[in-house]
Scaffold this active site. Structure first.
Site, short mmCIF file in Angstrom:
data_model
loop_
_atom_site.label_atom_id
_atom_site.label_comp_id
_atom_site.label_asym_id
_atom_site.label_seq_id
_atom_site.Cartn_x
_atom_site.Cartn_y
_atom_site.Cartn_z
N GLU A 85 0.84 -1.21 0.00
CA GLU A 85 0.00 0.00 0.00
C GLU A 85 0.87 1.25 0.00
OE1 GLU A 85 -2.65 1.31 -0.53
OE2 GLU A 85 -4.38 0.47 0.48
N ASP A 86 0.37 2.29 -0.61
CA ASP A 86 1.10 3.56 -0.56
C ASP A 86 0.86 4.28 0.75
OD1 ASP A 86 -1.54 3.98 -1.25
OD2 ASP A 86 -1.14 5.55 -2.71
C1 PRP Z 1 -5.97 5.41 -1.09
C2 PRP Z 1 -4.69 4.70 -0.74
C3 PRP Z 1 -5.18 3.53 0.07
C4 PRP Z 1 -6.39 4.08 0.77
C5 PRP Z 1 -6.03 4.40 2.18
O1 PRP Z 1 -6.51 4.83 -2.22
O2 PRP Z 1 -4.00 4.28 -1.88
O3 PRP Z 1 -5.55 2.44 -0.74
O4 PRP Z 1 -6.79 5.24 0.06
O5 PRP Z 1 -7.11 5.00 2.86
P1 PRP Z 1 -7.86 4.36 4.10
O6 PRP Z 1 -6.82 3.83 5.04
O7 PRP Z 1 -8.61 5.54 4.66
O8 PRP Z 1 -8.78 3.30 3.59
P2 PRP Z 1 -7.57 5.50 -3.21
O9 PRP Z 1 -8.89 4.89 -2.97
O10 PRP Z 1 -7.45 6.99 -3.12
O11 PRP Z 1 -7.10 4.99 -4.63
P3 PRP Z 1 -5.75 5.25 -5.45
O12 PRP Z 1 -4.66 4.42 -4.82
O13 PRP Z 1 -6.10 4.79 -6.84
O14 PRP Z 1 -5.44 6.74 -5.39
#
Ligand code: PRP
Length: 186
Positions: free
Chosen positions: A105-106
């Site tokens: 995860e990023d």
């Molecule tokens: C972001 C990020 C994680 C998640 C974290 O994804 O990459 O997957 O949100 O947030 P949380 O801990 O509050 O659940 P996003 O849905 O923005 O998609 P992306 O990676 O395509 O930008």
């Protein structure tokens, strides 16, 4: 910030430089490698789209045989806050039963995305599931008992972009992590 760059007027500050990212990623890769037996195969599951750059850099420093797979689970729209609704857009291609899975995860924010992904993957009976996140925003956590095995950096509750992270799909290609100017999204 160099003035000829397209983002020069959009960023408030760089909080993690390219060099700091790459140095920490090498350390994470060494920690991950040390957690498995030599030659144990690892299925790296990148969560699209943000994890792509991190996974690409991390994987090339992991000294194990690695399989790449991806899931797309989106919880954010074009705004800056999570709706808490996790949509499965793309599932894995690999059968992970009996295999070692590393979720990549990023950013870990509320924790809702990871909670859903872990619950879903556990039902498929992998040999193990470990989690690596590049960034962690502990102030925003809603899911309290998330066991993250490897984390790159703890960051404050600011809206960050770059190195995979976007705002309205932009800025993912920046090689560093920066804080977006508030006026761009408020
Ligand atoms: C972001 C990020 C994680 C998640 C974290 O994804 O990459 O997957 O949100 O947030 P949380 O801990 O509050 O659940 P996003 O849905 O923005 O998609 P992306 O990676 O395509 O930008």
């Amino acid at each position: 910030m160099k003035e000829d760059k397209f983002y020069a007027n959009d960023l408030a500050e760089i909080i993690i430089t390219e060099e700091e990212l790459q140095e920490r990623i090498k350390e994470l890769a060494a920690e991950i490698t040390a957690c498995y037996k030599p030659d144990e195969e690892l299925v790296m599951v990148g969560i699209l789209r943000g994890a792509v750059l991190f996974m690409a850099d991390l994987a090339r420093h992991i000294n194990l045989p690695v399989i790449f797979d991806f899931m797309d689970v989106s919880s954010y729209g074009k705004g800056t806050y999570s709706s808490g609704t996790v949509r499965i857009i793309k599932d894995l291609e690999e059968n992970i039963e009996g295999r070692h899975v590393l979720i990549v995860e990023d950013i870990l924010d509320t924790g809702k995305t990871l909670k859903h992904v872990i619950a879903m993957l556990e039902t498929r009976r992998p040999a193990s599931i470990k989690i690596v996140t590049l960034l962690d925003k502990p102030e925003r956590r809603v899911i309290k008992h998330l066991n993250v095995d490897f984390n790159g950096f703890e960051i404050p509750d600011k809206f960050v972009v770059g190195y995979g992270l976007d705002y309205a799909e932009k800025y993912r290609n920046l090689p560093f992590i920066a804080v977006l100017k508030e006026e761009l999204y408020s």
